[in-house]
Design an enzyme around this catalytic site. Structure first.
Site, PDB file in Angstrom:
ATOM      1  N   LYS A  60      22.919  18.334  21.313  1.00  0.00           N
ATOM      2  CA  LYS A  60      23.104  20.192  21.420  1.00  0.00           C
ATOM      3  C   LYS A  60      24.121  21.010  20.473  1.00  0.00           C
ATOM      4  CE  LYS A  60      20.085  21.043  25.562  1.00  0.00           C
ATOM      5  NZ  LYS A  60      19.829  21.075  27.348  1.00  0.00           N
ATOM      6  N   CYS A  98      16.705  24.556  37.358  1.00  0.00           N
ATOM      7  CA  CYS A  98      15.792  25.007  36.545  1.00  0.00           C
ATOM      8  C   CYS A  98      14.507  23.982  36.719  1.00  0.00           C
ATOM      9  CB  CYS A  98      15.492  25.304  35.250  1.00  0.00           C
ATOM     10  SG  CYS A  98      16.554  26.594  34.668  1.00  0.00           S
ATOM     11  N   CYS A 100      42.166  35.139  42.332  1.00  0.00           N
ATOM     12  CA  CYS A 100      42.461  36.496  42.076  1.00  0.00           C
ATOM     13  C   CYS A 100      43.007  37.296  42.275  1.00  0.00           C
ATOM     14  CB  CYS A 100      41.036  36.920  41.410  1.00  0.00           C
ATOM     15  SG  CYS A 100      39.994  37.673  41.853  1.00  0.00           S
ATOM     16  N   ASP A 155      24.603  25.795  33.499  1.00  0.00           N
ATOM     17  CA  ASP A 155      24.017  25.161  34.730  1.00  0.00           C
ATOM     18  C   ASP A 155      23.599  24.530  36.101  1.00  0.00           C
ATOM     19  OD1 ASP A 155      23.757  22.540  34.051  1.00  0.00           O
ATOM     20  OD2 ASP A 155      21.841  22.144  32.726  1.00  0.00           O
ATOM     21  N   CYS A 186      36.015  37.781  39.961  1.00  0.00           N
ATOM     22  CA  CYS A 186      35.975  37.481  39.600  1.00  0.00           C
ATOM     23  C   CYS A 186      34.842  36.680  40.232  1.00  0.00           C
ATOM     24  CB  CYS A 186      37.368  35.665  39.645  1.00  0.00           C
ATOM     25  SG  CYS A 186      37.803  35.342  41.249  1.00  0.00           S
ATOM     26  N   ASP A 207      28.379  21.383  25.278  1.00  0.00           N
ATOM     27  CA  ASP A 207      27.564  20.577  25.802  1.00  0.00           C
ATOM     28  C   ASP A 207      27.211  19.597  25.818  1.00  0.00           C
ATOM     29  OD1 ASP A 207      24.858  20.103  27.076  1.00  0.00           O
ATOM     30  OD2 ASP A 207      24.423  22.456  26.528  1.00  0.00           O
ATOM     31  N   SER A 261      12.061  19.480  26.892  1.00  0.00           N
ATOM     32  CA  SER A 261      11.180  20.083  27.550  1.00  0.00           C
ATOM     33  C   SER A 261      12.145  21.520  27.657  1.00  0.00           C
ATOM     34  CB  SER A 261      11.452  19.341  29.317  1.00  0.00           C
ATOM     35  OG  SER A 261      13.229  19.630  28.923  1.00  0.00           O
ATOM     36  N   ASN A 262      13.462  21.036  26.712  1.00  0.00           N
ATOM     37  CA  ASN A 262      14.128  21.485  26.256  1.00  0.00           C
ATOM     38  C   ASN A 262      13.728  23.594  25.614  1.00  0.00           C
ATOM     39  OD1 ASN A 262      16.901  19.745  25.929  1.00  0.00           O
ATOM     40  ND2 ASN A 262      16.709  21.178  28.251  1.00  0.00           N
ATOM     41  N   CYS A 297      41.173  37.046  48.099  1.00  0.00           N
ATOM     42  CA  CYS A 297      40.562  35.875  46.767  1.00  0.00           C
ATOM     43  C   CYS A 297      41.578  35.174  47.219  1.00  0.00           C
ATOM     44  CB  CYS A 297      40.041  36.559  45.783  1.00  0.00           C
ATOM     45  SG  CYS A 297      39.533  35.128  44.602  1.00  0.00           S
TER      46      CYS A 297
END
Length: 374
Positions: free
Chosen positions: A190, A296, A356, A234, A279, A166, A173-174, A353
């Site tokens: 983080k 979010c 895969c 995210d 996948c 990360d 806000s987290n 695909c």
């Protein structure tokens, strides 16, 4: 014939006179400490072949467990097998310790047996399974809403190595949902905040931090040695990149996503099961338009929802490492928090695909940001 029940003090006196004292608890129970001089033989092992442990049926045998129940049952089994001089220690090791009688020191690995004692009681896990968890390595992308509960429970479960990727820092806000972090660590990276929290929970787990944005240039370095990869990203570019890398390297990918009051979980294992397991691209051949999938920060999210989904991801990761149960491969689990309902959708592998499909060479990494914006 009734089994003789004796006090720990009487057992110690007879032991010093030559009686054989046997602790019939499981190994992980004895590891925390046991009556000094006692032979450790689990009840089931003793009952299966008592002569292998006590060849002489006329020997004086004293049995002890934690409280006196198992030792009494084992004594009855020995009596049925022809042993005539058997006694059970009333109150077991608990009373032995309370009376201050001599103890053997805990095993060098007593932390392992004590910390994971509830896992060790599960036949599906046991010591062999816990050792597999101890030697496992899990790579996690995202130390936020999904990564927080997943990492906490994987560390508690004794997964030996966690790699956390990360590039963000903790924001106030987290804290509504990202439970790895605290008010005192606002502004801290983080991954470093996560390392502090996880090490405090279980100092035996190795936490490797990866404070970088995931790109095609570094994704393989992140997951190359991992047994399982957890997607707590995210954004769509990282999701597609992570999927493609896991297919290429043959790594099972545990997917999770949340939106407002709903979440999804699945296992994508196409890299190891070409043509049989799907996948992420089999589910989403193309990313949805931005207005259909706001993040979010734009749409909001119920704070507990990532906890539910992250715990499901951790559960799937543990099952994959232990080889138990039925993984969510080929199944997409939906969770509706407002209705408190789960529903499942079957996911077949897409024979067309681009990544895969069986027999298809890996096409190479692409510009995922442009792909998702197109």
């Amino acid at each position: 014939m009734d089994i003789e029940r004796i006090t720990p003090a009487e057992a110690l006196r007879r032991q010093r006179d030559g009686a054989l004292l046997i602790d019939v608890r499981e190994r992980h129970e004895r590891a925390a400490g046991h009556a000094k001089g006692a032979m450790g033989i689990a009840k089931a092992e003793l009952e299966a072949d008592p002569q292998a442990v006590v060849p002489d049926r006329d020997a004086v045998v004293l049995l002890i467990c934690q409280s006196g129940q198992r030792s009494l049952a084992a004594a009855n089994a020995l009596l049925a097998a022809g042993y005539r001089r058997v006694a059970s220690v009333e109150g077991g090791t608990t009373r032995w310790i309370a009376e201050g009688l001599p103890l053997a020191p805990p095993d060098a690995d007593s932390d392992f047996y004590d910390r994971y004692s509830r896992h060790l009681r599960l036949p599906e896990v046991g010591e062999a399974g816990q050792r597999r968890l101890q030697s496992a390595r899990i790579a996690m992308v995202g130390a936020g809403g999904l990564g927080s509960p997943a990492a906490f429970y994987l560390a508690a479960a004794g997964v030996g190595s966690l790699v956390l990727a990360d590039d963000d820092v903790v924001d106030r806000s987290n804290l509504q949902r990202q439970i790895l972090h605290t008010e005192a660590r606002i502004g801290v990276a983080k991954v470093e905040s996560a390392r502090i929290a996880l090490s405090a929970l279980n100092p035996t787990v190795q936490v490797d931090v990866f404070p970088e944005r995931i790109t095609a240039a570094n994704v393989e370095r992140l997951i190359a040695d991992a047994d399982v990869v957890i997607d707590g990203a995210d954004n769509f570019p990282v999701r597609y990149l992570l999927n493609d890398a896991c297919v290429k390297l043959g790594k099972p990918l545990v997917y999770g996503a949340v939106h407002r009051f709903e979440g999804q979980v699945s296992v994508f294992d196409a890299g190891r099961h070409r043509g049989h397991a799907p996948c992420y691209r089999c589910l989403f051949p193309e990313p949805p338009p931005p207005e259909a999938a706001p993040n979010c920060a734009e749409a909001g999210v119920l704070g507990v929802l990532p906890g539910v989904i992250g715990l499901l991801q951790a559960t799937e990761a543990i099952k994959l490492i232990l080889g138990i149960g039925e993984p969510l491969s080929g199944r997409l689990l939906h969770f509706d928090a407002l209705g408190m309902r789960f529903r499942e959708t079957r996911l077949p592998a897409d024979p067309e695909c681009p990544v895969c499909a069986e027999g298809r060479e890996f096409p190479g990494y692409i510009d995922y940001v442009r792909f998702c914006a197109a």
